[in-house]
Design an enzyme around this catalytic site. Structure first.
Site, PDB file in Angstrom:
ATOM      1  N   HIS A 299     -20.919 -22.868 -44.945  1.00 37.67           N
ATOM      2  CA  HIS A 299     -21.385 -23.480 -43.701  1.00 37.67           C
ATOM      3  C   HIS A 299     -20.370 -23.197 -42.598  1.00 37.67           C
ATOM      4  O   HIS A 299     -19.173 -23.183 -42.863  1.00 37.67           O
ATOM      5  CB  HIS A 299     -21.549 -24.999 -43.868  1.00 37.67           C
ATOM      6  CG  HIS A 299     -22.428 -25.593 -42.832  1.00 37.67           C
ATOM      7  ND1 HIS A 299     -21.965 -25.948 -41.597  1.00 37.67           N
ATOM      8  CD2 HIS A 299     -23.762 -25.841 -42.835  1.00 37.67           C
ATOM      9  CE1 HIS A 299     -22.974 -26.408 -40.881  1.00 37.67           C
ATOM     10  NE2 HIS A 299     -24.072 -26.351 -41.605  1.00 37.67           N
ATOM     11  N   ASP A 356     -29.302 -26.711 -48.173  1.00 35.85           N
ATOM     12  CA  ASP A 356     -30.391 -25.903 -48.721  1.00 35.85           C
ATOM     13  C   ASP A 356     -30.255 -25.637 -50.215  1.00 35.85           C
ATOM     14  O   ASP A 356     -31.171 -25.095 -50.833  1.00 35.85           O
ATOM     15  CB  ASP A 356     -30.481 -24.563 -47.972  1.00 35.85           C
ATOM     16  CG  ASP A 356     -30.988 -24.753 -46.562  1.00 35.85           C
ATOM     17  OD1 ASP A 356     -31.892 -25.572 -46.383  1.00 35.85           O
ATOM     18  OD2 ASP A 356     -30.475 -24.094 -45.638  1.00 35.85           O
TER      19      ASP A 356
HETATM   20  N1  CMC Z   1     -21.791 -16.261 -50.369  1.00 34.69           N
HETATM   21  C1  CMC Z   1     -20.739 -15.421 -50.435  1.00 34.69           C
HETATM   22  N2  CMC Z   1     -19.824 -15.278 -49.477  1.00 34.69           N
HETATM   23  C2  CMC Z   1     -19.970 -16.034 -48.389  1.00 34.69           C
HETATM   24  C3  CMC Z   1     -21.031 -16.959 -48.234  1.00 34.69           C
HETATM   25  C4  CMC Z   1     -21.968 -17.048 -49.278  1.00 34.69           C
HETATM   26  N3  CMC Z   1     -22.992 -17.888 -49.197  1.00 34.69           N
HETATM   27  N4  CMC Z   1     -20.921 -17.572 -47.046  1.00 34.69           N
HETATM   28  C5  CMC Z   1     -19.824 -17.070 -46.465  1.00 34.69           C
HETATM   29  N5  CMC Z   1     -19.235 -16.145 -47.273  1.00 34.69           N
HETATM   30  C6  CMC Z   1     -17.970 -15.417 -47.049  1.00 34.69           C
HETATM   31  C7  CMC Z   1     -18.170 -14.280 -46.061  1.00 34.69           C
HETATM   32  O1  CMC Z   1     -18.497 -13.072 -46.721  1.00 34.69           O
HETATM   33  C8  CMC Z   1     -16.814 -14.234 -45.402  1.00 34.69           C
HETATM   34  O2  CMC Z   1     -15.915 -13.622 -46.290  1.00 34.69           O
HETATM   35  P1  CMC Z   1     -14.754 -12.622 -45.734  1.00 34.69           P
HETATM   36  O3  CMC Z   1     -13.874 -13.517 -44.924  1.00 34.69           O
HETATM   37  O4  CMC Z   1     -14.127 -12.060 -46.947  1.00 34.69           O
HETATM   38  O5  CMC Z   1     -15.464 -11.611 -44.901  1.00 34.69           O
HETATM   39  C9  CMC Z   1     -16.406 -15.707 -45.323  1.00 34.69           C
HETATM   40  O6  CMC Z   1     -17.086 -16.333 -46.422  1.00 34.69           O
HETATM   41  C10 CMC Z   1     -16.794 -16.392 -44.022  1.00 34.69           C
HETATM   42  O7  CMC Z   1     -18.203 -16.212 -43.843  1.00 34.69           O
HETATM   43  P2  CMC Z   1     -18.924 -16.044 -42.459  1.00 34.69           P
HETATM   44  O8  CMC Z   1     -20.212 -15.301 -42.661  1.00 34.69           O
HETATM   45  O9  CMC Z   1     -17.971 -15.537 -41.430  1.00 34.69           O
HETATM   46  O10 CMC Z   1     -19.216 -17.575 -42.130  1.00 34.69           O
HETATM   47  P3  CMC Z   1     -20.208 -18.095 -41.023  1.00 34.69           P
HETATM   48  O11 CMC Z   1     -19.684 -19.398 -40.581  1.00 34.69           O
HETATM   49  O12 CMC Z   1     -20.429 -17.064 -39.976  1.00 34.69           O
HETATM   50  O13 CMC Z   1     -21.601 -18.257 -41.799  1.00 34.69           O
HETATM   51  C11 CMC Z   1     -23.322 -19.166 -43.143  1.00 34.69           C
HETATM   52  C12 CMC Z   1     -22.099 -19.465 -42.246  1.00 34.69           C
HETATM   53  C13 CMC Z   1     -24.011 -20.465 -43.487  1.00 34.69           C
HETATM   54  C14 CMC Z   1     -24.309 -18.290 -42.342  1.00 34.69           C
HETATM   55  C15 CMC Z   1     -22.851 -18.429 -44.422  1.00 34.69           C
HETATM   56  O14 CMC Z   1     -21.979 -19.249 -45.164  1.00 34.69           O
HETATM   57  C16 CMC Z   1     -24.022 -17.953 -45.283  1.00 34.69           C
HETATM   58  O15 CMC Z   1     -24.540 -16.845 -45.051  1.00 34.69           O
HETATM   59  N6  CMC Z   1     -24.458 -18.777 -46.276  1.00 34.69           N
HETATM   60  C17 CMC Z   1     -25.618 -18.433 -47.090  1.00 34.69           C
HETATM   61  C18 CMC Z   1     -26.898 -18.786 -46.322  1.00 34.69           C
HETATM   62  C19 CMC Z   1     -27.114 -20.277 -46.283  1.00 34.69           C
HETATM   63  O16 CMC Z   1     -27.032 -20.976 -47.288  1.00 34.69           O
HETATM   64  N7  CMC Z   1     -27.465 -20.770 -45.080  1.00 34.69           N
HETATM   65  C20 CMC Z   1     -27.790 -22.201 -44.875  1.00 34.69           C
HETATM   66  C21 CMC Z   1     -26.774 -22.890 -44.008  1.00 34.69           C
HETATM   67  S1  CMC Z   1     -26.896 -24.682 -44.059  1.00 34.69           S
HETATM   68  C22 CMC Z   1     -28.438 -25.077 -43.393  1.00 34.69           C
HETATM   69  C23 CMC Z   1     -28.567 -24.717 -41.976  1.00 34.69           C
HETATM   70  O17 CMC Z   1     -28.047 -25.447 -41.105  1.00 34.69           O
HETATM   71  O18 CMC Z   1     -29.202 -23.727 -41.663  1.00 34.69           O
END
Ligand code: CMC
Length: 423
Positions: A299, A356
């Site tokens: 998140h 989720d």
């Molecule tokens: N699985 C594997 N790696 C992950 C995940 C995941 N679910 N989420 C983040 N990471 C890693 C990402 O690869 C990155 O690693 P590195 O620093 O080595 O490049 C690091 O963690 C930071 O991730 P980010 O993408 O920069 O984080 P963000 O804040 O931009 O993204 C997120 C947040 C929710 C989009 C992401 O965690 C994600 O894609 N999660 C899976 C999709 C998901 O469950 N979404 C629902 C969110 S909660 C409900 C809502 O409000 O929508």
């Protein structure tokens, strides 16, 4: 309080503003005017786009409060309609106000008969989120965008959205639409429209009604998330309530946002179909194989735990116990959570289950098809979107949302005449 910026040998004082929970922000509204600089923050991870008094989140401590009330207490003591009122109008309603609001919410559940024809034009496999976005935008052609109709339009969208959603489901399974029944609660009315057929009534089990109420409440608002920011973005141009909500629905659809609940179940099903080797799947995630992510984990704001996921995990156990069912996907999800939380990859990046991760498993137990999961999220998030739209309309400092950019394209060049205009 000020922060100092030193740029090209000159010092600038930037005001620091503080929120009611002592969150601080550097106010850069005059930065470009005074220095010629803009800030660079792709994904807006460090940018406050507004002041807001609706929802407070402390991601480090796993705190979520609606209008100051802890989510755990709201989830235990309220029904969704009361939460809608509180989020939108700022305070909990008096009993008489709540009764009136509930009555209005049931009186406006019907949709215009002409709208039923729209459903006929969709192919059978149409995704219900596509239908929802189109239907909600279409409401603006039935109900005028006048200031004195705003409260009524709020009631209309809150009441009609579940009818629109249930009709989208009925269309996908080729069954006749079931009309709303005004003596039922919000969740029971919705589930009956989903699962009753004309020849056969459907009594909504209390356990489903309570579960749906909880899910709706937990999704009701989450401050400046992607869809709510979209709502504000579109609303900032003066677009009407229905049009802004339609845009927010589209933003929610993506798998990184509300679409994650559908993606979680698809992921769990795929792991299960391939023999259940979740450790192999986690290895793929850690290696970043073809962008594989553990859906339902991580998140932008929560870096400790998501309080909504905690409540849902407990609820899932309770609901499965009450129903006496055993879903192998729930067991698989728990194993994955346990394994991931002890893996360095997830610990280091502070990745925890989000809302989720368990919501889809509960929807599944209630018989809601996977493609409807994100629609369920949208129905729950409606009061939050509306509250933010209203707050923005009333905020005298609000301006049209129009970010800047750092241009990295070609410098000026000549567009030679190659005679292509005449072709
Ligand atoms: N699985 C594997 N790696 C992950 C995940 C995941 N679910 N989420 C983040 N990471 C890693 C990402 O690869 C990155 O690693 P590195 O620093 O080595 O490049 C690091 O963690 C930071 O991730 P980010 O993408 O920069 O984080 P963000 O804040 O931009 O993204 C997120 C947040 C929710 C989009 C992401 O965690 C994600 O894609 N999660 C899976 C999709 C998901 O469950 N979404 C629902 C969110 S909660 C409900 C809502 O409000 O929508």
């Amino acid at each position: 309080m000020t922060a100092k910026l030193v740029y090209e040998g000159k010092e600038y004082d930037l005001p620091v503003i503080e929120g009611s929970e002592q969150e601080r922000a550097i106010d850069i509204r005059n930065l470009r005017r005074d220095t010629g600089l803009i800030t660079y923050d792709p994904g807006y991870g460090n940018s406050g786009s507004c002041e807001s008094s609706i929802t407070f989140i402390d991601g480090e401590k796993g705190i979520l409060r609606y209008r100051g009330y802890p989510i755990e207490e709201v989830a235990e003591h309220a029904r969704f309609t009361e939460v809608c009122y509180m989020l939108i109008y700022g305070e909990r309603p008096e009993l008489a106000e709540l009764q009136r609001f509930r009555q209005l919410m049931t009186m406006h559940t019907l949709i215009h008969e002409d709208m039923k024809k729209f459903y006929e034009g969709y192919p059978p496999g149409a995704h219900p989120m596509a239908i929802m976005a189109a239907m909600v935008a279409s409401l603006s052609s039935f109900y005028p965008d006048h200031d004195d109709e705003l409260d009524l339009n709020i009631v209309r969208i809150l009441a009609k959205s579940k009818t629109l959603a249930a009709f989208a489901y009925k269309k996908s399974v080729g069954q006749p639409f079931i009309y709303p029944r005004n003596d039922l609660s919000w969740p029971a009315n919705f589930m009956r429209m989903m699962f009753a057929v004309p020849a056969d009534e459907y009594d909504v089990p209390k356990v489903y009604e309570d579960a749906m109420n909880l899910l709706l409440i937990l999704h009701a608002d989450h401050e400046q998330n992607c869809s709510t920011s979209t709502m504000r973005m579109v609303g900032s141009s003066g677009a009407n309530l229905f049009a802004s909500i339609s845009a927010a629905i589209c933003a929610l659809w993506g798998p990184l946002h509300g679409g994650a609940n559908q993606a979680v179940i698809e992921m769990l099903q795929q792991i299960s179909d391939q023999g259940g080797d979740y450790r192999d799947f986690l290895d793929k995630v850690k290696r970043g194989d073809a962008g594989v992510r553990l859906m339902g984990f991580g998140h932008r704001v929560y870096k400790n735990f998501d309080p909504r996921a905690k409540l849902l995990k407990t609820a899932a156990d309770r609901i499965f116990d009450q129903l006496g069912i055993n879903d192998p996907l729930l067991e698989l999800a728990k194993k994955i959570e346990e394994a991931a939380l002890s893996e360095e990859y997830f610990v280091q990046r502070k990745l925890y289950p989000n809302v989720d991760f368990y919501s889809g498993i509960i929807y599944r137990a209630m018989g809601i098809p996977t493609e409807m999961f994100t629609v369920m999220f949208a129905l729950g998030r409606l009061p939050g979107w509306i509250a933010h739209w209203m707050e923005q309309q009333r905020d005298k400092t609000s301006r049209i949302h129009r970010p800047r950019q750092v241009y990295t394209g070609s410098q000026k060049r000549v567009f030679e005449d190659r005679g292509t205009k005449k072709l």
